[in-house]
Design a protein around this motif. Structure first.
Motif, PDB file in Angstrom:
ATOM      1  N   LEU A 154       0.809  -1.219   0.000  1.00  0.00           N
ATOM      2  CA  LEU A 154       0.000   0.000   0.000  1.00  0.00           C
ATOM      3  C   LEU A 154       0.845   1.272   0.000  1.00  0.00           C
ATOM      4  N   ARG A 155       2.141   1.145   0.181  1.00  0.00           N
ATOM      5  CA  ARG A 155       3.023   2.310   0.084  1.00  0.00           C
ATOM      6  C   ARG A 155       3.295   2.663  -1.362  1.00  0.00           C
ATOM      7  N   THR A 156       3.480   1.627  -2.185  1.00  0.00           N
ATOM      8  CA  THR A 156       3.913   1.829  -3.566  1.00  0.00           C
ATOM      9  C   THR A 156       2.851   1.447  -4.585  1.00  0.00           C
ATOM     10  N   GLY A 157       1.854   0.665  -4.156  1.00  0.00           N
ATOM     11  CA  GLY A 157       0.848   0.180  -5.099  1.00  0.00           C
ATOM     12  C   GLY A 157       1.320  -0.999  -5.916  1.00  0.00           C
ATOM     13  N   GLN A 158       2.504  -1.521  -5.606  1.00  0.00           N
ATOM     14  CA  GLN A 158       3.083  -2.616  -6.373  1.00  0.00           C
ATOM     15  C   GLN A 158       2.549  -3.964  -5.895  1.00  0.00           C
ATOM     16  N   ASP A 159       2.218  -4.848  -6.861  1.00  0.00           N
ATOM     17  CA  ASP A 159       1.758  -6.194  -6.545  1.00  0.00           C
ATOM     18  C   ASP A 159       2.933  -7.168  -6.595  1.00  0.00           C
ATOM     19  N   LYS A 160       2.938  -8.108  -5.672  1.00  0.00           N
ATOM     20  CA  LYS A 160       3.928  -9.168  -5.670  1.00  0.00           C
ATOM     21  C   LYS A 160       3.240 -10.473  -5.297  1.00  0.00           C
ATOM     22  N   SER A 161       3.738 -11.573  -5.848  1.00  0.00           N
ATOM     23  CA  SER A 161       3.163 -12.890  -5.570  1.00  0.00           C
ATOM     24  C   SER A 161       4.229 -13.799  -4.978  1.00  0.00           C
ATOM     25  N   TYR A 162       3.827 -14.540  -3.948  1.00  0.00           N
ATOM     26  CA  TYR A 162       4.734 -15.465  -3.282  1.00  0.00           C
ATOM     27  C   TYR A 162       4.005 -16.775  -2.988  1.00  0.00           C
ATOM     28  N   THR A 163       4.772 -17.857  -2.984  1.00  0.00           N
ATOM     29  CA  THR A 163       4.256 -19.126  -2.488  1.00  0.00           C
ATOM     30  C   THR A 163       4.664 -19.249  -1.029  1.00  0.00           C
ATOM     31  N   LEU A 164       3.691 -19.473  -0.152  1.00  0.00           N
ATOM     32  CA  LEU A 164       3.976 -19.595   1.278  1.00  0.00           C
ATOM     33  C   LEU A 164       4.550 -20.980   1.575  1.00  0.00           C
ATOM     34  N   VAL A 165       5.714 -20.995   2.222  1.00  0.00           N
ATOM     35  CA  VAL A 165       6.360 -22.266   2.540  1.00  0.00           C
ATOM     36  C   VAL A 165       6.942 -22.220   3.946  1.00  0.00           C
ATOM     37  N   ASN A 166       7.307 -23.389   4.442  1.00  0.00           N
ATOM     38  CA  ASN A 166       8.034 -23.498   5.696  1.00  0.00           C
ATOM     39  C   ASN A 166       9.434 -22.938   5.499  1.00  0.00           C
ATOM     40  N   SER A 167      10.058 -22.468   6.566  1.00  0.00           N
ATOM     41  CA  SER A 167      11.404 -21.883   6.447  1.00  0.00           C
ATOM     42  C   SER A 167      12.421 -22.883   5.916  1.00  0.00           C
ATOM     43  N   ASP A 168      12.209 -24.188   6.145  1.00  0.00           N
ATOM     44  CA  ASP A 168      13.139 -25.206   5.653  1.00  0.00           C
ATOM     45  C   ASP A 168      13.118 -25.315   4.130  1.00  0.00           C
ATOM     46  N   GLU A 169      12.070 -24.801   3.503  1.00  0.00           N
ATOM     47  CA  GLU A 169      11.895 -24.978   2.063  1.00  0.00           C
ATOM     48  C   GLU A 169      12.269 -23.756   1.249  1.00  0.00           C
ATOM     49  N   VAL A 170      12.516 -22.640   1.889  1.00  0.00           N
ATOM     50  CA  VAL A 170      12.724 -21.383   1.166  1.00  0.00           C
ATOM     51  C   VAL A 170      13.850 -21.483   0.155  1.00  0.00           C
ATOM     52  N   ARG A 171      14.923 -22.169   0.513  1.00  0.00           N
ATOM     53  CA  ARG A 171      16.094 -22.202  -0.361  1.00  0.00           C
ATOM     54  C   ARG A 171      15.892 -23.081  -1.585  1.00  0.00           C
ATOM     55  N   SER A 172      14.783 -23.811  -1.649  1.00  0.00           N
ATOM     56  CA  SER A 172      14.597 -24.765  -2.743  1.00  0.00           C
ATOM     57  C   SER A 172      14.085 -24.123  -4.030  1.00  0.00           C
ATOM     58  N   GLY A 173      13.777 -22.841  -4.043  1.00  0.00           N
ATOM     59  CA  GLY A 173      13.319 -22.227  -5.282  1.00  0.00           C
ATOM     60  C   GLY A 173      13.004 -20.758  -5.130  1.00  0.00           C
TER      61      GLY A 173
END
Length: 215
Positions: A154-173
């Motif tokens: 809401l500061r910039t109006g920019q949209d971003k998309s993320y897949t929610l994962v466990n912290s153990d999985e973040v580095r996989s992609g």
């Protein structure tokens, strides 16, 4: 009192040092300097659990997407394939009897330590892993692990998309965000259309959840 993360890091460091000693003792046996491989007797004392609550934390399942689980399995196989190469590097480096100024030996030991630590980390994660069933219905329309969440800053109006994962999985992609991160924590188990505050190190800001999509 150390938290569980610090305790695990301490144990990994002890295991890394023990791996170095084991490699040296095996080399000594192979060279005939000792009559047996004394490294087989070397054990690292595990830190005792300070409470039943700590034990419960260690036994909790780790939820992974199928993609993240498969990536960890592949990484584990690749790391294990590296073992013979590192052992060969250690053997060549140990042929130099002057251990005081042996940079190749230090490098090989460091690489072996990092390799074995990562193998243990992945092994531990996979033993506790529960692969998410993306075909299961959501409890309502709240965001869950494995969902693709689109948010608007809401500061910039920019949209971003993320897949929610466990912290153990973040580095996989790429395109993944841990539910332990500031943004992930703010949008996890929230509904589309909600505006939430993100408490980041750089300051607090608001985002709106535009879309939640099960993958």
């Amino acid at each position: 009192m150390k938290d569980s993360g610090e305790e695990r890091a301490g144990i990994r460091e002890k295991e890394r040092r023990a791996d170095f000693v084991r490699a040296f003792l095996k080399w000594a046996k192979d060279r005939g300097l000792t009559t047996e491989n004394l490294g087989t007797h070397l054990r690292v004392r595990k830190a005792s659990k300070s409470s039943s609550n700590a034990q419960t934390v260690e036994e909790q399942p780790i939820y992974l997407t199928q993609e993240g689980h498969d990536a960890m399995v592949d990484e584990l196989a690749t790391l294990k394939e590296r073992r013979p190469h590192i052992q060969a590097d250690l053997a060549r480096a140990m042929a130099d009897k002057d251990f005081r100024e042996n940079a190749p030996l230090d490098a090989a030991r460091n690489e072996q330590g990092h390799l074995e630590a990562r193998i243990r980390e992945i092994d531990g994660t996979l033993r506790r892993a529960v692969v998410l069933d993306h075909g299961a219905e959501h409890p309502g329309d709240v965001s869950q692990l494995g969902d693709l969440v689109t948010i608007k800053d809401l500061r910039t109006g920019q949209d971003k998309s993320y897949t929610l994962v466990n912290s153990d999985e973040v580095r996989s992609g790429q395109g993944k965000i841990s539910i332990a991160s500031p943004v992930g924590k703010a949008v996890y188990q929230r509904r589309a259309g909600e505006e939430v505050e993100v408490e980041a190190p750089s300051g607090t800001f608001r985002v709106r959840i535009e879309l939640i999509k099960s993958q």
